[in-house]
Structures are given as C-alpha cells and as structure tokens.
Design a protein around this motif. Structure first.
Motif, short mmCIF file in Angstrom:
data_model
loop_
_atom_site.label_atom_id
_atom_site.label_comp_id
_atom_site.label_asym_id
_atom_site.label_seq_id
_atom_site.Cartn_x
_atom_site.Cartn_y
_atom_site.Cartn_z
N GLY A 30 -7.97 -1.33 -1.57
CA GLY A 30 -8.93 -1.66 -0.52
C GLY A 30 -9.93 -2.70 -0.98
O GLY A 30 -10.30 -3.61 -0.23
N LEU A 72 -5.34 3.56 -3.90
CA LEU A 72 -5.59 3.04 -2.56
C LEU A 72 -7.00 2.47 -2.45
O LEU A 72 -7.23 1.47 -1.76
CB LEU A 72 -5.38 4.14 -1.52
CG LEU A 72 -3.93 4.58 -1.28
CD1 LEU A 72 -3.86 5.50 -0.08
CD2 LEU A 72 -3.00 3.39 -1.10
N ILE A 96 -12.08 5.86 0.96
CA ILE A 96 -10.91 5.00 1.16
C ILE A 96 -10.89 4.48 2.59
O ILE A 96 -10.64 3.30 2.85
CB ILE A 96 -9.63 5.78 0.84
CG1 ILE A 96 -9.59 6.16 -0.64
CG2 ILE A 96 -8.39 4.97 1.21
CD1 ILE A 96 -8.48 7.13 -1.00
N SER A 156 -4.87 -2.91 5.09
CA SER A 156 -6.06 -2.06 5.20
C SER A 156 -5.87 -1.00 6.28
O SER A 156 -6.36 0.13 6.14
CB SER A 156 -7.29 -2.92 5.51
OG SER A 156 -7.58 -3.79 4.43
N ALA A 182 -11.32 0.45 3.79
CA ALA A 182 -10.23 -0.16 4.54
C ALA A 182 -10.69 -0.63 5.91
O ALA A 182 -10.34 -1.74 6.36
CB ALA A 182 -9.08 0.84 4.68
N ALA A 231 0.83 -1.21 0.00
CA ALA A 231 0.00 0.00 0.00
C ALA A 231 0.86 1.25 0.00
O ALA A 231 0.56 2.22 -0.68
CB ALA A 231 -0.92 0.00 1.22
N ILE A 239 -3.82 1.73 4.76
CA ILE A 239 -4.66 2.50 3.83
C ILE A 239 -5.62 3.40 4.59
O ILE A 239 -5.82 4.57 4.21
CB ILE A 239 -5.43 1.54 2.90
CG1 ILE A 239 -4.47 0.82 1.96
CG2 ILE A 239 -6.48 2.29 2.10
CD1 ILE A 239 -5.11 -0.27 1.13
#
Length: 396
Positions: free
Chosen positions: A224, A220, A273, A379, A277, A22, A382
C-alpha cells in the motif's frame, strides 16, 4: 478506432496482470497461524527433560510446517481441522505416537549417545477458540548418565521453527532451530550462552521470515505504501516513519512495558491496510498528514512484531542483540517486498511501451497514467482483503 480499442484492451489486460501482484502476496486469509515450538531443556541428576510448548494438532496431522505459514494452506488442512475439533484428552492420547520417529533421529543426545525420550505429561488447554491454534505443553523425559557433559537436540524435518532454551544453569544456551537442524553440543555446566553477534545474526532470518512468507498483513501494508506514487521521495518518507514507529513499539512490547491484546491489535492492523489502500485511490500523492498517520500505524505493527519475540522468552543477556537482529530482518523483508514489486512493475510497464497491435507499432508514453491505473486497481484489491480481515478478526 480499432487501434484505440485494441490499445485500451491491452492496457486493461496489463492492469489485470499487475493487480495480481497484491494477490500473489495474499494467498491466505489468516496470518500468523503457524507458531514456533518452544523447548525448555534441562539435563541434571541422570535425567534429560524437554518441555515443549507445541501445536500438537499440526504435528499429528502431518502438516509440513517448514513449507506453510498457515495450516489452512496445507494440503491436509482438513485433517488438522478434524484434530482441532477433538477434546484435549483425545489429543493427549494420540500425541505419544510422534515419539517413535523423533527418538529415531534421535531427538536428544547426551555425550553423543541417543537418549530415548518418554512422554511424561501432556496438558492441552481448554476453552480455546476453535478457529485459533491450541498450544499444548508436553513434558518428555529420558535417562542419562550422572556424569554427562554435553547435550544435543535434533529437530525433525517439517517441524517448523523451534526455540530451544537451556534451563537450570548460568549462562544458558538459547538457540533458534529450523526444521531439520540440530543444536550445537551444549555444555551441561552452562556458559553456552550466545555472544552478542551470534544472537544478532541468528535472529535476522527470524525477522525476515516474519515478513516473507508469514507476514501477509505486513506485506499488504508495505505494498500500500508502494502504490502511492511513482516517485522515490514519498516512499522513503512513509517507510522511514513506519520503521521508526514499529521499532519503538517492538522494543517496548517485547520488553513487556506495553501489552495490548492481539484481539485489539490484529483488527487495527487490518484497518490500517484498508486506510492506506483507500487513500491511495483518492489521493494523487503524499499529503502532509500521511507520514504522521503511517507512524501511528507503525506503532500498531510493532506490537504485532513484539508478540513474536515475546513468545520466545529470551534470556536477558540476549534480548538486545536478538531484538536488533529481528528488526533488521523485518526491514530486509520489507525492502525485499518493495524491490520485488518495483521490478515486476518495471518489467510489465517496460514491455508495454511498444505494443504491436494489428501489425501497427505504437509507442506508449503514458507511464505515470498507467501507474496510476495500476495503483488504483492494486489498492482496491488490498482494501477489499484488508476489510475482510477486519470483519474476520472482529466478528468471526
């Protein structure tokens, strides 16, 4: 006990390595900083005029706009920041120094002969947030022959993208030039408008470039989606919902039928985002509501894509093929991100299947468990980046 401890340490090391996936895609904190230059070209009555919508500070700082997607990532970012802090009058006074190297290309050629362009007028907007790029209008002009037939524009290396638009004729030429590229010979009588397929093909790389490398927030978000599950089905459902949604708002936004300010869209994209995540961390698989939520977020991302095409000001006859080509490029970029993530993850987990620790060879058969651990770690990273973007885009 020692073997168990070593195996745990090995997995933790693997987790750390994979979670950087990531971060590899999120090297900067602000996306969409670098924008294409827009050039409106008119050649008539013995005069060639090129009106540029341009980020003068980036050019004066000598930033290689072919190599970076954010001025903060450039080696000479401090020079850009210093120039950005100057007044409009100070920037306007410095801009003509760029012309000497541009005329040496030459920037504009008519019937194969170089045209020496002079600075006529520079308008630098006032009261623009210091943290945002400032797009100035620069009018260049040069003398040509009265009976000129064709014109060519050469865009310098390191100047980033340029959208060249011919003005004042029927069937005008509109083209997308990367740094170091030249336009074809453009007929001054008009009729050089790109065909459907030419416009379609030329805007595929524009859409791709908006994902890789420029679309850090979109990257991103796609990661995810990837981190939710090891199964292909959940990924296909999510990507399909996302694609359908952003296609709708991309078209509506680029046509001007829907217009939501970037100050609203960008924070919401960052929030999307975070949501994706965080749900990855607490949900073991695809819920019945997730594709609907992803569809809603796709509408937001489509508005972000639409702002790019809106800046280009495409002629009506080229809008549809350019829109389709741009969307295809976006999809290819998203699929490339997913493919890269899948390949890197497969290589790392495959290498971990046989771990040689203290001379003991042990089979590792916990792929779903290990993927879940990687998913949570990735995650979390992110989500942190997305949360920072929300704060940055709302308050900073």
């Amino acid at each position: 006990m020692r073997q168990t401890f070593n195996m745990t340490a090995y997995k933790l090391a693997l987790l750390a390595a994979l979670s950087t996936l990531a971060l590899c895609f999120a090297s900067g904190l602000r996306a969409h900083e670098v924008q294409p230059t827009i050039g409106d070209l008119t050649v008539a009555d013995g005069t060639a005029e090129l009106v540029l919508q341009i980020n003068l500070e980036a050019f004066l700082a000598g930033i290689d706009l072919d190599a970076v997607d954010d001025t903060n990532d450039a080696e000479n970012a401090s020079d850009y920041d210093a120039l950005r802090a100057l007044s409009g009058d100070e920037i306007a006074a410095r801009a003509p120094q760029l012309l000497e190297s541009w005329n040496a290309l030459p920037l504009v050629s008519v019937d194969g002969e170089a045209v020496s362009m002079d600075s006529v007028k520079i308008t630098v907007p006032q009261d623009v947030d210091i943290e945002l790029p400032r797009v100035s209008e620069w009018v260049l002009s040069g003398a040509t022959t009265e009976d000129a037939q064709t014109v060519t524009v050469a865009w310098p290396d390191g100047a980033g993208a340029m959208v060249l638009r011919q003005q004042g004729v029927e069937g005008p030429f509109t083209g997308y030039l990367a740094g170091g590229e030249s336009s074809p010979q453009i007929s001054l009588s008009g009729g050089a408008e790109q065909t459907f397929w030419q416009a379609f093909v030329s805007y595929i790389p524009v859409g791709f470039d908006h994902i890789l490398p420029q679309g850090l927030d979109h990257i991103l978000f796609v990661l995810g989606l990837f981190f939710l599950s090891t199964h292909l089905g959940p990924l296909l459902w999510q990507v399909s919902a996302f694609t359908l949604a952003h296609t709708v708002t991309l078209a509506l936004g680029a046509l001007g039928l829907v217009n939501v300010p970037g100050s609203i869209v960008e924070p919401l994209i960052a929030a999307s985002i975070v949501y994706v995540a965080v749900e990855n961390i607490f949900s073991p698989g695809l819920s019945r509501w997730r594709p609907i939520v992803i569809f809603g977020f796709g509408l937001l991302h489509g508005l972000g894509f639409a702002s790019v095409l809106g800046e280009f000001g495409l002629p009506e006859g080229q809008f549809v093929p350019a829109l389709i080509g741009f969307n295809v490029g976006v999809e290819v970029g998203q699929l490339t991100v997913i493919a890269m993530a899948a390949i890197l993850l497969w290589i790392a987990l495959h290498a971990a299947r046989v771990a040689k620790l203290d001379g003991i060879e042990e089979e590792v058969r916990e792929y779903p468990v290990m993927f879940r651990a990687v998913s949570i770690t990735g995650s979390l990273i992110i989500a942190i980046i997305g949360a920072w973007w929300v704060v940055e885009r709302v308050f900073l």
